[in-house]
Enzyme design. Sequence first.
Site, PDB file in Angstrom:
ATOM      1  N   ARG A  39     -52.624  58.309 -76.175  1.00  0.00           N
ATOM      2  CA  ARG A  39     -52.282  57.931 -77.547  1.00  0.00           C
ATOM      3  C   ARG A  39     -52.533  56.449 -77.787  1.00  0.00           C
ATOM      4  NH1 ARG A  39     -49.661  61.782 -80.702  1.00  0.00           N
ATOM      5  NH2 ARG A  39     -50.145  63.804 -79.783  1.00  0.00           N
ATOM      6  N   HIS A  42     -56.313  56.020 -78.061  1.00  0.00           N
ATOM      7  CA  HIS A  42     -56.744  56.609 -79.328  1.00  0.00           C
ATOM      8  C   HIS A  42     -56.407  55.695 -80.494  1.00  0.00           C
ATOM      9  CE1 HIS A  42     -56.254  59.410 -82.830  1.00  0.00           C
ATOM     10  NE2 HIS A  42     -57.420  59.810 -82.396  1.00  0.00           N
TER      11      HIS A  42
END
Length: 209
Positions: A39, A42
């Site tokens: 995450r 990203h």
Amino acid sequence: MNFLLDPRTIEAESFHRVEAALAPYRHRFTKEELEVVKRVIHATGDVSLVEELFFRPGAVAAGIEAVSKGTKLICDVEMVAAGVRNRYPGPVKVAVSLPGAAELADKDGVTRSLAGMRLLKGELAGSLVAVGNAPTALLGVLEAYREGIRPALVVGVPVGLVGAAEAKEALWFTDLPAVVLGGTRGGSPVAAAVVNALVSLAQGELQEG
């Protein structure tokens, strides 16, 4: 040049590329830690952050438990809170925006984020704390720690050339459950990404990879 336009396709392809980039590092992390790392990458587009992202043993489990209980989330700045409010299941407080923080900062000659953390000292125990922008806010958490106050988890990822690396190193050498991004890099998107990953894990949305 052809560009992907469908949001679901874009997200799927993005995570596919993150997975590929992180392949050499998978052995360093547990499955849950790896979800947090994914995450963060990203959210930032910076794979090199994996080199400086560290987890104290049990930190992610502590974060998942805190989220599952709807534990209070204390953020240093509004940008961190804005990145998680739509998903976080518990109350969210922001140190820098706390009533009285500006006045205390002027009185003590400190930043508003530090003043806000000092005002929130009584609420830090058992809370999930996410610091993404202000190293001095992290210093406020460490002040409370030295008085015996223990948050459930501290996400210590503030960005900055002055004091950020040192504050994060000081956090790492406590025994607090912590997620730390070493060095001068970090920021509100990193803090929000960590918290959102914990929410996904708590809600059973773990991406298989």
